[in-house]
Design a protein around this motif. Sequence first.
Motif, mmCIF file in Angstrom:
data_model
loop_
_atom_site.group_PDB
_atom_site.id
_atom_site.type_symbol
_atom_site.label_atom_id
_atom_site.label_comp_id
_atom_site.label_asym_id
_atom_site.label_seq_id
_atom_site.Cartn_x
_atom_site.Cartn_y
_atom_site.Cartn_z
ATOM 1 N N SER A 51 0.867 -1.028 -0.069
ATOM 2 C CA SER A 51 -0.134 0.163 0.059
ATOM 3 C C SER A 51 0.765 1.174 0.005
ATOM 4 O O SER A 51 0.737 2.361 -0.726
ATOM 5 C CB SER A 51 -1.045 0.026 1.080
ATOM 6 N N LYS A 52 1.921 1.348 0.799
ATOM 7 C CA LYS A 52 2.952 2.557 0.900
ATOM 8 C C LYS A 52 3.363 2.702 -0.264
ATOM 9 O O LYS A 52 3.560 3.714 -0.720
ATOM 10 C CB LYS A 52 3.812 2.147 1.970
ATOM 11 N N GLN A 53 3.946 1.582 -0.955
ATOM 12 C CA GLN A 53 4.486 1.696 -2.429
ATOM 13 C C GLN A 53 3.571 1.871 -3.438
ATOM 14 O O GLN A 53 4.037 1.973 -4.583
ATOM 15 C CB GLN A 53 5.476 0.526 -2.569
ATOM 16 N N LYS A 54 2.455 2.123 -3.136
ATOM 17 C CA LYS A 54 1.263 2.421 -4.095
ATOM 18 C C LYS A 54 1.174 1.220 -4.979
ATOM 19 O O LYS A 54 0.875 1.463 -6.294
ATOM 20 C CB LYS A 54 1.496 3.668 -4.919
ATOM 21 N N LEU A 55 1.688 -0.009 -4.774
ATOM 22 C CA LEU A 55 1.382 -1.160 -5.494
ATOM 23 C C LEU A 55 -0.039 -1.870 -5.398
ATOM 24 O O LEU A 55 -0.421 -2.772 -6.235
ATOM 25 C CB LEU A 55 2.598 -2.148 -5.169
ATOM 26 N N LEU A 56 -0.610 -1.136 -4.451
ATOM 27 C CA LEU A 56 -2.090 -1.717 -4.320
ATOM 28 C C LEU A 56 -2.913 -0.493 -4.286
ATOM 29 O O LEU A 56 -2.520 0.710 -3.708
ATOM 30 C CB LEU A 56 -2.287 -2.281 -2.913
ATOM 31 N N LYS A 57 -4.131 -0.181 -4.932
ATOM 32 C CA LYS A 57 -4.826 0.834 -4.913
ATOM 33 C C LYS A 57 -5.277 0.978 -3.475
ATOM 34 O O LYS A 57 -5.928 -0.074 -2.747
ATOM 35 C CB LYS A 57 -5.842 0.674 -5.848
ATOM 36 N N THR A 58 -5.180 2.158 -2.947
ATOM 37 C CA THR A 58 -5.526 2.338 -1.570
ATOM 38 C C THR A 58 -6.465 3.481 -1.268
ATOM 39 O O THR A 58 -6.438 4.708 -1.847
ATOM 40 C CB THR A 58 -4.134 2.747 -0.678
ATOM 41 N N GLN A 59 -7.556 3.393 -0.446
ATOM 42 C CA GLN A 59 -8.317 4.046 -0.250
ATOM 43 C C GLN A 59 -8.239 4.558 1.404
ATOM 44 O O GLN A 59 -8.116 3.743 2.434
ATOM 45 C CB GLN A 59 -10.006 3.718 -0.238
ATOM 46 N N GLU A 60 -7.911 5.884 1.628
ATOM 47 C CA GLU A 60 -7.467 6.436 2.940
ATOM 48 C C GLU A 60 -8.966 6.744 3.744
ATOM 49 O O GLU A 60 -9.618 7.597 3.142
ATOM 50 C CB GLU A 60 -6.716 7.706 2.875
ATOM 51 N N ILE A 61 -8.966 6.018 4.669
ATOM 52 C CA ILE A 61 -10.280 6.478 5.718
ATOM 53 C C ILE A 61 -9.744 7.531 6.648
ATOM 54 O O ILE A 61 -8.863 7.259 7.601
ATOM 55 C CB ILE A 61 -10.914 5.254 6.370
ATOM 56 N N THR A 62 -9.755 8.699 6.447
ATOM 57 C CA THR A 62 -9.350 9.821 7.244
ATOM 58 C C THR A 62 -10.322 10.026 8.587
ATOM 59 O O THR A 62 -11.243 9.511 8.901
ATOM 60 C CB THR A 62 -9.303 11.405 6.612
ATOM 61 N N ARG A 63 -9.696 10.890 9.405
ATOM 62 C CA ARG A 63 -10.443 11.162 10.642
ATOM 63 C C ARG A 63 -11.369 12.440 10.657
ATOM 64 O O ARG A 63 -11.628 12.841 11.622
ATOM 65 C CB ARG A 63 -9.543 11.545 11.852
ATOM 66 N N LYS A 64 -11.574 12.729 9.585
ATOM 67 C CA LYS A 64 -12.281 14.115 9.449
ATOM 68 C C LYS A 64 -13.996 13.762 9.928
ATOM 69 O O LYS A 64 -14.519 14.824 10.381
ATOM 70 C CB LYS A 64 -12.318 14.484 7.855
ATOM 71 N N LYS A 65 -14.483 12.703 9.706
ATOM 72 C CA LYS A 65 -15.834 12.393 10.161
ATOM 73 C C LYS A 65 -15.841 10.783 10.489
ATOM 74 O O LYS A 65 -15.238 10.300 9.770
ATOM 75 C CB LYS A 65 -16.665 12.872 9.247
ATOM 76 N N SER A 82 -11.588 -5.996 -8.900
ATOM 77 C CA SER A 82 -10.388 -5.308 -8.388
ATOM 78 C C SER A 82 -10.059 -5.295 -6.864
ATOM 79 O O SER A 82 -10.729 -5.680 -6.169
ATOM 80 C CB SER A 82 -10.529 -3.853 -8.451
ATOM 81 N N ILE A 83 -8.713 -5.219 -6.598
ATOM 82 C CA ILE A 83 -8.241 -5.347 -5.322
ATOM 83 C C ILE A 83 -8.036 -4.052 -4.932
ATOM 84 O O ILE A 83 -7.378 -3.054 -5.180
ATOM 85 C CB ILE A 83 -6.956 -6.213 -5.083
ATOM 86 N N VAL A 84 -8.823 -3.477 -3.385
ATOM 87 C CA VAL A 84 -8.624 -2.300 -3.019
ATOM 88 C C VAL A 84 -8.157 -2.298 -1.527
ATOM 89 O O VAL A 84 -8.643 -2.892 -0.914
ATOM 90 C CB VAL A 84 -9.778 -1.310 -3.075
ATOM 91 N N CYS A 85 -7.425 -1.593 -1.354
ATOM 92 C CA CYS A 85 -6.865 -1.540 0.190
ATOM 93 C C CYS A 85 -7.247 -0.347 1.004
ATOM 94 O O CYS A 85 -7.312 0.602 0.564
ATOM 95 C CB CYS A 85 -5.255 -1.453 0.458
ATOM 96 N N PHE A 86 -8.046 -0.621 1.999
ATOM 97 C CA PHE A 86 -8.399 0.493 3.064
ATOM 98 C C PHE A 86 -7.737 0.603 4.284
ATOM 99 O O PHE A 86 -7.566 -0.339 4.804
ATOM 100 C CB PHE A 86 -10.058 0.372 3.443
ATOM 101 N N GLN A 87 -7.192 1.907 4.231
ATOM 102 C CA GLN A 87 -6.355 2.122 5.429
ATOM 103 C C GLN A 87 -6.965 3.108 6.379
ATOM 104 O O GLN A 87 -7.437 4.230 5.800
ATOM 105 C CB GLN A 87 -4.982 2.758 4.589
ATOM 106 N N GLY A 88 -6.936 2.777 7.730
ATOM 107 C CA GLY A 88 -7.472 3.654 8.418
ATOM 108 C C GLY A 88 -8.356 3.031 9.669
ATOM 109 O O GLY A 88 -9.077 1.982 9.205
ATOM 110 N N TRP A 89 -8.396 3.171 11.001
ATOM 111 C CA TRP A 89 -8.875 2.437 11.989
ATOM 112 C C TRP A 89 -10.348 2.782 12.389
ATOM 113 O O TRP A 89 -10.839 2.262 13.259
ATOM 114 C CB TRP A 89 -8.302 2.391 13.279
ATOM 115 N N LEU A 90 -10.851 3.673 11.600
ATOM 116 C CA LEU A 90 -12.120 4.181 11.734
ATOM 117 C C LEU A 90 -13.432 3.530 11.448
ATOM 118 O O LEU A 90 -14.263 4.299 11.250
ATOM 119 C CB LEU A 90 -12.198 6.105 11.590
ATOM 120 N N PHE A 91 -13.221 2.409 10.935
ATOM 121 C CA PHE A 91 -14.386 1.646 10.114
ATOM 122 C C PHE A 91 -15.380 1.654 11.460
ATOM 123 O O PHE A 91 -16.448 1.733 10.953
ATOM 124 C CB PHE A 91 -13.849 0.489 9.802
#
Length: 280
Positions: A51-65, A82-91
Motif C-alpha cells: 500500500s505504501k509503495q502504491k502497488l495496491l490501490k488504497t483508499q484512505e479513511i481519514t479522521r475528518k468524520k 479489483s483489489i482495493v486496500c482500505f487504510q485507517g482504523w475508523l471503520f
Amino acid sequence: MTVLNPAFEEYAEFFVGTAGDFLCSYPPPYFTVGGNKLVRSKYYNFIKYLSKQKLLKTQEITRKKPFSWLTYQDIAQIKNGSIVCFQGWLFRDGWFVEDLPYLHKYADQIRAYFAPLERYRINVDRLILNLKDNSDMLVGIHIRQGDYAQHQKGRYFYTTQQYLEVMNSVVRLFEGKKIKFLICSNIPQNPSLFDNFNCGFGSGHLIEDMYAFAECDYVVGPPSSYTMWASFYGDQPLYMIRDVNKTINLKDFVHFYEWQGIFHERDDWSESFWEWTHAR
C-alpha cells in the motif's frame, strides 16, 4: 465481494471464523491456510508495504468524520474484480448507528463468525455456571481504568469506589433479588473492596471476560465498544455509565437494537466522542 482483514492479526487466533484462516477473510473461503502470530504479522506488514509503495490501490479513511459504508462516496469507483486496500482504523465509528439495521439483520452470521474458540468457551461456561448458582441474576461490571485515565482526558475514568457506588445502585434497583456480580477489569483490583457484595471475578483474559459479560443478565460499564460487543453478542441489556452519580433506572438498560448515538466532533480529534442514547 470478499473482505480480507490483515489488520485483525492481533485478535485472529481467538475466533472460529479467523483462527484457521491467516487471511482473515469474509465470507470464509472453501479452502483455508492456517497461520500463527508470526505469519499474520508478516502478512499484515507486507500488505502495508504494498500500500505504501502504491502497488495496491488504497483508499484512505481519514479522521475528518465517522466512517459509514452507507455514506461512503467512493464505493462506486470500486470495480468488480479489483483489489482495493482500505487504510485507517475508523471503520467502526458509527457502525452501531448508521449500520444498525444490518447489524440486527445479520446478527446470527456475525455471532457465528466471531464465536470464541472452544477452549475459551469452556472457561467462560465454567465461570458462568459457578456464578449463576444460587442467584436470581448475574450483573457484569466492567471496571475500565488503566487506559481510561488518559482517554478523552479521563472523561469516563471512574475510581473503584465510584464503581462500588454504582453496584449499590444496582442492588437498590433490583431490591429483593439475589444478585451476583461479575467483576472484570483491565487492571488488578483488590478483592477485599468488594466484600459487601456477592461477586466473582473474571479470568482477566481479554476474550474470556468479554464473552462472560455476554452471558450476564445485565451489563454495566463506561462507554466502550468492549461491553457494546458483549451486549450485542449475548443480546443482553447494557447500561453505559456517563454520569457516575446517577441513580440507575431499569429503562437505562438498552439492547443493541435500541442504540442511538450523537457524534460530538472537536477540533482535536482525540477529544471527539459519541454520546450513546437509545430509541425510546
